[in-house]
Design a protein around this motif. Structure first.
Motif, short mmCIF file in Angstrom:
data_model
loop_
_atom_site.label_atom_id
_atom_site.label_comp_id
_atom_site.label_asym_id
_atom_site.label_seq_id
_atom_site.Cartn_x
_atom_site.Cartn_y
_atom_site.Cartn_z
N VAL A 61 0.91 -1.22 -0.01
CA VAL A 61 0.26 0.07 0.10
C VAL A 61 0.89 1.24 -0.09
CG1 VAL A 61 -1.64 1.24 1.32
CG2 VAL A 61 -1.84 -1.00 1.10
N GLY A 62 1.90 1.19 0.86
CA GLY A 62 2.81 2.25 0.71
C GLY A 62 3.52 2.62 -0.51
N ILE A 63 4.09 1.57 -1.31
CA ILE A 63 4.56 1.75 -2.58
C ILE A 63 3.64 2.41 -3.46
CG2 ILE A 63 5.60 0.58 -4.51
CD1 ILE A 63 7.05 -1.48 -2.23
N ILE A 67 3.58 5.64 -5.41
CA ILE A 67 3.68 5.90 -7.10
C ILE A 67 2.70 7.14 -7.42
CG2 ILE A 67 3.30 4.76 -9.33
CD1 ILE A 67 4.59 2.15 -7.85
N LEU A 68 1.55 7.09 -6.84
CA LEU A 68 0.48 7.82 -7.12
C LEU A 68 0.80 9.29 -6.82
CD1 LEU A 68 -2.37 8.27 -7.91
CD2 LEU A 68 -2.95 8.16 -5.44
N PRO A 86 11.62 7.32 -7.22
CA PRO A 86 12.14 6.56 -6.20
C PRO A 86 12.10 7.12 -5.13
CG PRO A 86 13.45 6.99 -8.07
CD PRO A 86 12.34 7.92 -8.35
N SER A 87 12.11 8.57 -4.91
CA SER A 87 11.92 9.17 -3.42
C SER A 87 10.66 9.01 -2.88
CB SER A 87 12.17 10.72 -3.46
OG SER A 87 11.17 11.44 -4.47
N MET A 88 9.51 8.97 -3.70
CA MET A 88 8.25 8.79 -2.86
C MET A 88 8.05 7.48 -2.66
SD MET A 88 6.66 11.72 -2.46
CE MET A 88 8.22 12.53 -2.21
N ILE A 89 8.64 6.35 -3.45
CA ILE A 89 8.31 5.15 -3.21
C ILE A 89 9.16 4.71 -1.97
CG2 ILE A 89 9.21 2.78 -3.91
CD1 ILE A 89 8.40 3.81 -6.90
#
Length: 111
Positions: A61-63, A67-68, A86-89
């Motif tokens: 869910v976090g990944i 991405i969203l 990459p930073s948000m993932i």
């Protein structure tokens, strides 16, 4: 021919490692049972598996949220795609793993 041979070697190597691991573990367990050890040594806690599925679920869910959010940041700001995704993932994946650790800690205290 090389394009087919390389994936075949990779999958055969992975299969070989798992096969050797499982056969060795089975031999060790059989030797312990033959020597009279209790078979309850090999049973794992069931709560550990439920926590593991919770951890993987929260990570997924976090990944997904990462991405969203990265897509929104890329679309509506000047941040580059190579930085945003990459930073948000990693950020949201890590946040959800920290949240999972806090949930597990709370459950352990309640027990």
């Amino acid at each position: 021919m090389e394009a087919v041979l390389i994936p075949l070697i990779v999958f055969a190597s992975i299969f070989g490692v798992f096969y050797i691991f499982l056969s060795t573990r089975n031999k060790e367990r059989m030797a312990l049972i033959e020597k009279g050890a209790d078979a309850s040594l090999f049973q794992t806690k069931k709560t550990h598996r439920s926590n593991l599925t919770l951890k993987f679920g929260m990570l997924a869910v976090g990944i997904g949220i990462g991405i969203l959010i990265a897509s929104l940041i890329e679309t509506y700001t000047v941040m580059d795609e190579e930085v945003a995704y990459p930073s948000m993932i990693f950020l949201f994946g890590g946040l959800f793993l920290v949240a999972n650790a806090m949930i597990e800690k709370k459950d352990k205290i309640e027990e």
